[in-house]
Write an enzyme that holds these catalytic residues in place. Structure first.
Site, PDB file in Angstrom:
ATOM      1  N   LYS A  22       0.847  -1.201   0.000  1.00 21.02           N
ATOM      2  CA  LYS A  22       0.000   0.000   0.000  1.00 21.02           C
ATOM      3  C   LYS A  22       0.883   1.252   0.000  1.00 21.02           C
ATOM      4  CE  LYS A  22      -1.728   1.892   3.970  1.00 21.02           C
ATOM      5  NZ  LYS A  22      -1.433   3.304   4.096  1.00 21.02           N
ATOM      6  N   ASN A  23       1.916   1.257   0.858  1.00 19.28           N
ATOM      7  CA  ASN A  23       2.699   2.492   1.021  1.00 19.28           C
ATOM      8  C   ASN A  23       3.669   2.750  -0.121  1.00 19.28           C
ATOM      9  OD1 ASN A  23       1.195   3.015   3.214  1.00 19.28           O
ATOM     10  ND2 ASN A  23       2.732   2.381   4.713  1.00 19.28           N
ATOM     11  N   ARG A  92      -4.307  10.532   3.224  1.00 22.01           N
ATOM     12  CA  ARG A  92      -3.146  11.362   3.543  1.00 22.01           C
ATOM     13  C   ARG A  92      -2.147  11.366   2.396  1.00 22.01           C
ATOM     14  NH1 ARG A  92      -0.050  13.726   7.210  1.00 22.01           N
ATOM     15  NH2 ARG A  92       2.168  13.274   7.207  1.00 22.01           N
ATOM     16  N   CYS A 116      -5.543   8.493   8.069  1.00 19.44           N
ATOM     17  CA  CYS A 116      -5.505   8.071   9.469  1.00 19.44           C
ATOM     18  C   CYS A 116      -5.183   9.248  10.371  1.00 19.44           C
ATOM     19  CB  CYS A 116      -4.459   6.981   9.655  1.00 19.44           C
ATOM     20  SG  CYS A 116      -5.083   5.426   9.039  1.00 19.44           S
ATOM     21  N   ARG A 121      -0.428  15.115  11.802  1.00 12.31           N
ATOM     22  CA  ARG A 121       0.635  14.590  10.926  1.00 12.31           C
ATOM     23  C   ARG A 121       1.108  15.740  10.040  1.00 12.31           C
ATOM     24  NH1 ARG A 121      -1.277   9.094   9.416  1.00 12.31           N
ATOM     25  NH2 ARG A 121       0.697   8.861   8.345  1.00 12.31           N
ATOM     26  N   PRO A 122       2.064  16.525  10.540  1.00 13.42           N
ATOM     27  CA  PRO A 122       2.493  17.730   9.813  1.00 13.42           C
ATOM     28  C   PRO A 122       3.187  17.386   8.496  1.00 13.42           C
ATOM     29  CG  PRO A 122       3.956  17.271  11.655  1.00 13.42           C
ATOM     30  CD  PRO A 122       2.812  16.307  11.776  1.00 13.42           C
ATOM     31  N   ILE A 123       3.236  18.340   7.592  1.00 11.42           N
ATOM     32  CA  ILE A 123       3.994  18.142   6.335  1.00 11.42           C
ATOM     33  C   ILE A 123       5.017  19.281   6.152  1.00 11.42           C
ATOM     34  CG2 ILE A 123       2.214  16.772   5.169  1.00 11.42           C
ATOM     35  CD1 ILE A 123       1.429  19.303   3.615  1.00 11.42           C
ATOM     36  N   ASP A 124       5.488  19.824   7.275  1.00 12.80           N
ATOM     37  CA  ASP A 124       6.460  20.928   7.196  1.00 12.80           C
ATOM     38  C   ASP A 124       7.744  20.547   6.470  1.00 12.80           C
ATOM     39  OD1 ASP A 124       6.576  19.339   9.724  1.00 12.80           O
ATOM     40  OD2 ASP A 124       8.470  20.385   9.928  1.00 12.80           O
ATOM     41  N   GLN A 125       8.173  19.298   6.571  1.00  9.24           N
ATOM     42  CA  GLN A 125       9.414  18.891   5.896  1.00  9.24           C
ATOM     43  C   GLN A 125       9.221  18.773   4.382  1.00  9.24           C
ATOM     44  OE1 GLN A 125      12.441  18.532   7.728  1.00  9.24           O
ATOM     45  NE2 GLN A 125      11.012  19.589   9.113  1.00  9.24           N
ATOM     46  N   ASP A 304       4.048   0.725  11.941  1.00 10.52           N
ATOM     47  CA  ASP A 304       2.763   0.235  11.428  1.00 10.52           C
ATOM     48  C   ASP A 304       2.430  -1.157  11.943  1.00 10.52           C
ATOM     49  OD1 ASP A 304       3.146   1.792   8.159  1.00 10.52           O
ATOM     50  OD2 ASP A 304       2.588   2.586  10.117  1.00 10.52           O
ATOM     51  N   ARG A 397      -8.718   0.089   3.790  1.00  9.90           N
ATOM     52  CA  ARG A 397      -7.719   0.939   3.132  1.00  9.90           C
ATOM     53  C   ARG A 397      -6.378   0.216   2.980  1.00  9.90           C
ATOM     54  NH1 ARG A 397      -6.257   5.527   6.135  1.00  9.90           N
ATOM     55  NH2 ARG A 397      -5.040   5.915   4.259  1.00  9.90           N
TER      56      ARG A 397
END
Ligand code: EPZ
Length: 418
Positions: A22-23, A92, A116, A121-125, A304, A397
Site C-alpha cells: 500500500k505504502n 493522507r 488516518c 501529521r504535519p507536512i512541514d518537511q 505500522d 484501506r
C-alpha cells in the site's frame, strides 16, 4: 455501516498470498503523472486508497485502465488542475500529488491530507523541500498552493526522518535543473521502490535506501512498466495473527529481508519461524515470553506493526513494554483492547502490557493499524463469544481481501452491513 464479526479460538492454518505494498502504491500511482507517456503498474493492492488515486488521476485528464492488480496509465492528456478538496481529502498520501504535479507542471494546489488521524501529521518537511527547490508555498483555505517558475536542485537536510517528505521531494527533484541532495532521508523499502520506478522513467536517482539520496534533474520522463514490491506491513500483520492464534501459516510473495525486525521479535517471544526465498512460515507455540519492542524508522521494528504486535504481547507471560519512537501517541487501539480484557498502561510514548486472556466485545477501529490489532484480538479470544468490530472502512484501506484471506486460513469471520 459495515461491521466485522469474529468468533475466535481457531488457529490460522494455510498459505496467504501477500499483495503489493500500500505504502508503495500510494506513491507510485501519483509518480506516474511525471511520465510523458504510458506507465504500466503491476502488483498493485486492490484497496480503496488505490481506487481513490485512480479517480484523481482521471480528474487530471489521464486515461486509466484497471485489470485486476494492474493499472495502465495514459498520461498524454493530463493537465494541471487545482484540487483543493474532494477526493484528495480522503487519504493522507494525496500529498504525493504535490511533488508529482510540481515536477510536471511547476504548480500544484492540493487540499490538506486526510487519512488516518491518530495524531497531527504535519507536512512541514515536505514544504521545506519544495521551497528549497525554488517553489513558493502557501497554506490557504485548507489547501497547499505551490508555484515555481523554475525548479533548481538543492541540498536539503530533513529535520525529521520522514518517508513522505523523502518521496515527495524526490518526485519534484527529478525535473529540477541540477543536482538535489536529500540528507537524513528515510530508508524504507517503499522509497527504493519509488526510485526504481522513476529511474525506469529516465530519472537519475542514486542512494535510495540510504540516508543520502542524490537526484540529477532531467528534462523529461517517459513511460515504463513497474512491479510494486510486496506489502511488508500486511505480511507482518498475518505473521502476528498466526502467532496470536497459535496457528501455522505461510505468508507467500514476500521479501523476507523487509520483515527482519518482526521475525526477530517473534522468535524472541518463542514463535517458530522458517524463512524461504519468497515466503515465511510462522508456527505458533502454546507459550510466549514477554519482550520489549521499540518502533523505529526502517530497518527498525515498523511503527505500522506496533498496534498488531501489542495484541500479541497481551498473550505473552509477564510484562512487556512497547515504545513508539516515530509517533507520540499511536495508541487508539489500547482502550478498545482494554474492553476485551487487556491490561495495558500507557506512559508517554510507551505501553506497558501485562499478559492476560482476551474476551470478545464490541470494539471500534479508529485507524487502519488499530483495526488490525482488534481483528487479531478477536481471532485469539475463545470461540464461545463473537467480537463485533466497526471502523471496517479503515481496514479496507490497507488489507486487500482481508475476510476472504482469513476465512481461507480457517478463521470464523464475516462482514455484515446494517
Ligand atoms: C508513512 O507515513 C506511512 N504512510 C505510514 O503508514 C507510516 O506509519 C509512516 O510513513 C512511518 O513509517 C504512507 O506511506 C502512505 P513520516 P508518513 O513522514 O510519510 C513526522 C499506515 O498505517 N513528520 O515518515 O506520513 C511525523 O509526524 C500509515 O500504512 C514531521 O514532523 O510518515 C511522524 O512523527 C500510517 N513533519 C514522523 O515524522 C513532516 O513534514 C514520521 O512520519 C513529516 C513527518
Amino acid at each position: 455501516m459495515e461491521k466485522l464479526f469474529i468468533a475466535g479460538g481457531k488457529p490460522l492454518r494455510g498459505t496467504v498470498q501477500i499483495s503489493g505494498a500500500k505504502n508503495s502504491a500510494v506513491a507510485v500511482v501519483p509518480a506516474a503523472i511525471l511520465a510523458e507517456t504510458t506507465v504500466v503498474l503491476d502488483n498493485l493492492p486492490q484497496i480503496s486508497d488505490v481506487g481513490i488515486l485512480t479517480e484523481i488521476l482521471t480528474e487530471l485528464g489521464a486515461t486509466v485502465e484497471q485489470n485486476a492488480d494492474q493499472l495502465v496509465i495514459h498520461t498524454e492528456a493530463m493537465k494541471s488542475k487545482p484540487m483543493p478538496d474532494g477526493n484528495v481529502k480522503k487519504l493522507r498520501a494525496s500529498y504525493y500529488l504535490m511533488g508529482a504535479l510540481l515536477g510536471k507542471f511547476g504548480e500544484a494546489t492540493i487540499g490538506l491530507p486526510g487519512g488516518c488521524n491518530f495524531e497531527p501529521r504535519p507536512i512541514d518537511q515536505h514544504i521545506k523541500g519544495f521551497e528549497a527547490l525554488g517553489a513558493e508555498v502557501k497554506n490557504e483555505h485548507g489547501a497547499i498552493h505551490i508555484r515555481a517558475k523554475e525548479l533548481r536542485g538543492a541540498k536539503i537536510y530533513l529535520d525529521v526522518v520522514s518517508v513522505g517528505a523523502t518521496i515527495n521531494i524526490m518526485l519534484a527533484a527529478t525535473k529540477a535543473k541540477g543536482v538535489t541532495l536529500i540528507e537524513n532521508a528515510a530508508k524504507e523499502p517503499e522509497i527504493i521502490d519509488v526510485a526504481t520506478l522513476l529511474n525506469a522513467m529516465g530519472a537519475k536517482i542514486k542512494g535510495a535506501g540510504t540516508e543520502t539520496i542524490r537526484i540529477e534533474g532531467v528534462s523529461s520522463l517517459q513511460g515504463c512498466r513497474h512491479t510494486v514490491i510486496p506489502d511488508r506491513i500486511q505480511a507482518g500483520t498475518y505473521m502476528i495473527a498466526a502467532a496470536a492464534t497459535r496457528g501455522d501459516v505461510v505468508v507467500d510473495n514476500v521479501i523476507p529481508k523487509h520483515l527482519e525486525a518482526v521475525t526477530a521479535k517473534l522468535q524472541e517471544m518463542g514463535v517458530h519461524i522458517y524463512e524461504m526465498d519468497e515466503s515465511i512460515r510462522v508456527v505458533g507455540q502454546p507459550e510466549y515470553q514477554s519482550v520489549d519492542v521499540k518502533a523505529l524508522v526502517y530497518p527498525g521494528f515498523a511503527t505500522d506493526l506496533q498496534s498488531p504486535m501489542t495484541t500479541l504481547m497481551t498473550q505473552a507471560k509477564g510484562v512487556s513494554i512497547l515504545t513508539d519512537y516515530v509517533y507520540n501517541n499511536r495508541f487508539q487501539h489500547i482502550p478498545e483492547l482494554a474492553r476485551m480484557g487487556a491490561k495495558i498502561k500507557v506512559e508517554g510514548r510507551s505501553a506497558v502490557i501485562e499478559g492476560s486472556p482476551l474476551k470478545a466485545a464490541k470494539v471500534k477501529a479508529a485507524d487502519l493499524r488499530a483495526g488490525a490489532a482488534l481483528f487479531i484480538a478477536g481471532l485469539c479470544c475463545s470461540s464461545d463469544m463473537v467480537t463485533e468490530l466497526t471502523g471496517v472502512e479503515y481496514i479496507d484501506r490497507g488489507y486487500e481481501n482481508l475476510v476472504t484471506n482469513l476465512r481461507n486460513l480457517g478463521a470464523d469471520i464475516w462482514r455484515q452491513s446494517n
